[in-house]
Design a protein around this motif. Structure first.
Motif, PDB file in Angstrom:
ATOM      1  N   LYS A 172       0.386   9.978  -2.886  1.00 23.03           N
ATOM      2  CA  LYS A 172       0.345   9.538  -4.283  1.00 23.03           C
ATOM      3  C   LYS A 172      -0.967   8.862  -4.657  1.00 23.03           C
ATOM      4  CE  LYS A 172       4.108   7.028  -4.064  1.00 23.03           C
ATOM      5  NZ  LYS A 172       5.267   6.193  -4.444  1.00 23.03           N
ATOM      6  N   GLY A 173      -2.009   8.973  -3.821  1.00 21.23           N
ATOM      7  CA  GLY A 173      -3.269   8.332  -4.151  1.00 21.23           C
ATOM      8  C   GLY A 173      -4.245   8.368  -2.990  1.00 21.23           C
ATOM      9  N   ILE A 174      -5.256   7.516  -3.061  1.00 22.07           N
ATOM     10  CA  ILE A 174      -6.275   7.452  -2.015  1.00 22.07           C
ATOM     11  C   ILE A 174      -6.507   5.997  -1.608  1.00 22.07           C
ATOM     12  CG2 ILE A 174      -7.459   9.528  -2.830  1.00 22.07           C
ATOM     13  CD1 ILE A 174      -9.658   7.670  -3.945  1.00 22.07           C
ATOM     14  N   ILE A 175      -7.087   5.825  -0.434  1.00 19.22           N
ATOM     15  CA  ILE A 175      -7.505   4.512   0.040  1.00 19.22           C
ATOM     16  C   ILE A 175      -8.970   4.615   0.420  1.00 19.22           C
ATOM     17  CG2 ILE A 175      -7.176   2.698   1.749  1.00 19.22           C
ATOM     18  CD1 ILE A 175      -4.308   3.689   2.101  1.00 19.22           C
ATOM     19  N   VAL A 176      -9.815   3.795  -0.208  1.00 20.50           N
ATOM     20  CA  VAL A 176     -11.238   3.728   0.112  1.00 20.50           C
ATOM     21  C   VAL A 176     -11.422   2.504   1.001  1.00 20.50           C
ATOM     22  CG1 VAL A 176     -13.579   3.571  -0.788  1.00 20.50           C
ATOM     23  CG2 VAL A 176     -11.818   4.728  -2.129  1.00 20.50           C
ATOM     24  N   ILE A 232       0.839  -1.198   0.000  1.00 23.60           N
ATOM     25  CA  ILE A 232       0.000   0.000   0.000  1.00 23.60           C
ATOM     26  C   ILE A 232       0.874   1.249   0.000  1.00 23.60           C
ATOM     27  CG2 ILE A 232      -1.639   1.348   1.374  1.00 23.60           C
ATOM     28  CD1 ILE A 232      -2.880  -1.352   2.238  1.00 23.60           C
ATOM     29  N   ASP A 233       1.929   1.262   0.851  1.00 23.07           N
ATOM     30  CA  ASP A 233       2.820   2.424   0.930  1.00 23.07           C
ATOM     31  C   ASP A 233       3.566   2.652  -0.385  1.00 23.07           C
ATOM     32  OD1 ASP A 233       1.985   2.869   3.497  1.00 23.07           O
ATOM     33  OD2 ASP A 233       3.785   2.049   4.455  1.00 23.07           O
ATOM     34  N   GLU A 234       3.921   1.581  -1.090  1.00 25.04           N
ATOM     35  CA  GLU A 234       4.592   1.727  -2.386  1.00 25.04           C
ATOM     36  C   GLU A 234       3.652   2.323  -3.424  1.00 25.04           C
ATOM     37  OE1 GLU A 234       6.043  -2.104  -3.515  1.00 25.04           O
ATOM     38  OE2 GLU A 234       7.588  -2.128  -1.953  1.00 25.04           O
ATOM     39  N   GLU A 235       2.388   1.935  -3.362  1.00 21.82           N
ATOM     40  CA  GLU A 235       1.441   2.354  -4.388  1.00 21.82           C
ATOM     41  C   GLU A 235       0.929   3.782  -4.177  1.00 21.82           C
ATOM     42  OE1 GLU A 235      -2.218   0.310  -6.768  1.00 21.82           O
ATOM     43  OE2 GLU A 235      -0.671  -0.873  -5.793  1.00 21.82           O
ATOM     44  N   GLU A 238     -14.566  -7.806   8.915  1.00 23.80           N
ATOM     45  CA  GLU A 238     -13.342  -7.536   8.170  1.00 23.80           C
ATOM     46  C   GLU A 238     -13.365  -6.119   7.595  1.00 23.80           C
ATOM     47  OE1 GLU A 238     -10.930 -10.099   7.790  1.00 23.80           O
ATOM     48  OE2 GLU A 238     -12.213 -11.234   9.143  1.00 23.80           O
ATOM     49  N   THR A 239     -12.181  -5.526   7.449  1.00 19.49           N
ATOM     50  CA  THR A 239     -12.037  -4.220   6.818  1.00 19.49           C
ATOM     51  C   THR A 239     -11.287  -4.407   5.506  1.00 19.49           C
ATOM     52  OG1 THR A 239     -11.930  -3.156   8.976  1.00 19.49           O
ATOM     53  CG2 THR A 239     -11.163  -1.874   7.094  1.00 19.49           C
ATOM     54  N   PHE A 240     -11.840  -3.865   4.438  1.00 19.81           N
ATOM     55  CA  PHE A 240     -11.235  -3.973   3.114  1.00 19.81           C
ATOM     56  C   PHE A 240     -10.839  -2.584   2.630  1.00 19.81           C
ATOM     57  CE2 PHE A 240     -13.884  -7.673   3.580  1.00 19.81           C
ATOM     58  CZ  PHE A 240     -13.081  -8.691   3.090  1.00 19.81           C
ATOM     59  N   ALA A 241      -9.792  -2.542   1.797  1.00 24.41           N
ATOM     60  CA  ALA A 241      -9.307  -1.276   1.258  1.00 24.41           C
ATOM     61  C   ALA A 241      -9.154  -1.383  -0.244  1.00 24.41           C
ATOM     62  CB  ALA A 241      -7.977  -0.899   1.892  1.00 24.41           C
ATOM     63  N   LEU A 242      -9.674  -0.386  -0.941  1.00 23.07           N
ATOM     64  CA  LEU A 242      -9.457  -0.246  -2.378  1.00 23.07           C
ATOM     65  C   LEU A 242      -8.395   0.831  -2.535  1.00 23.07           C
ATOM     66  CD1 LEU A 242     -10.202  -0.929  -5.290  1.00 23.07           C
ATOM     67  CD2 LEU A 242     -12.027   0.767  -5.147  1.00 23.07           C
ATOM     68  N   VAL A 243      -7.193   0.420  -2.913  1.00 19.74           N
ATOM     69  CA  VAL A 243      -6.044   1.317  -3.009  1.00 19.74           C
ATOM     70  C   VAL A 243      -5.953   1.839  -4.436  1.00 19.74           C
ATOM     71  CG1 VAL A 243      -3.558   1.502  -2.660  1.00 19.74           C
ATOM     72  CG2 VAL A 243      -4.900  -0.047  -1.231  1.00 19.74           C
ATOM     73  N   ILE A 244      -5.986   3.185  -4.585  1.00 21.94           N
ATOM     74  CA  ILE A 244      -6.022   3.779  -5.926  1.00 21.94           C
ATOM     75  C   ILE A 244      -4.969   4.890  -6.027  1.00 21.94           C
ATOM     76  CG2 ILE A 244      -7.464   4.873  -7.667  1.00 21.94           C
ATOM     77  CD1 ILE A 244      -9.906   3.992  -6.027  1.00 21.94           C
TER      78      ILE A 244
END
Length: 141
Positions: free
Chosen positions: A69-73, A16-19, A80-86
């Motif tokens: 560099k982006g957002i996390i939804v 996530i941190d790289e993206e 459970e917690t899910f993340a859409l990394v964009i």
């Protein structure tokens, strides 16, 4: 990238941190007036996300975190917690009729209601950050 972030997994955190970059430092958060969205109510989503959301009977909601560099939804399903990394270069935003914002990344999408001024103000800030951080030429990548 759609991932389960319920547990502290160093490999997922590193991806996530790289993206989208590491979280903003506290001083920048204050200067920006906050980096998190108000509670957003989901009106529609792509099939993979919808399959996760229908597992429980709770009201479908999410929130958006701004990163350099982006957002996390983030959204929850069951326990459970899910993340859409964009990243910004893959982020596509649309403002539809009837006060709905659409957030797209490749084949994933989430549509949320924008019924308050706070939500509209947040998306205006998000669009400004996307414009500032999206590369304009191939050489910028």
């Amino acid at each position: 990238m759609l991932v389960n972030v319920s547990y502290n997994n160093k490999e997922i955190t590193q991806k996530i941190d790289e993206e989208v970059g590491k979280p903003f430092p506290l001083r920048e958060r204050w200067a920006m007036g906050g980096i998190g969205s108000p509670k957003l109510f989901i009106t529609a989503s792509s099939v993979e996300i919808r399959n996760l959301l229908i597992l429980d009977n709770n009201l479908d909601s999410c929130n958006v975190e701004l990163r350099p560099k982006g957002i996390i939804v983030r959204f929850r399903s069951l326990l459970e917690t899910f993340a859409l990394v964009i990243p910004y270069y893959k982020l596509t935003l649309y403002k539809g009729d009837m006060a709905v914002y659409s957030i797209y990344r490749d084949h994933h999408f989430i549509k949320v209601r924008s019924d308050t001024k706070a939500v509209q103000k947040f998306f205006k800030k998000l669009m400004g950050l996307k414009a500032d951080n999206t590369p304009t030429q191939i050489d910028d990548l």
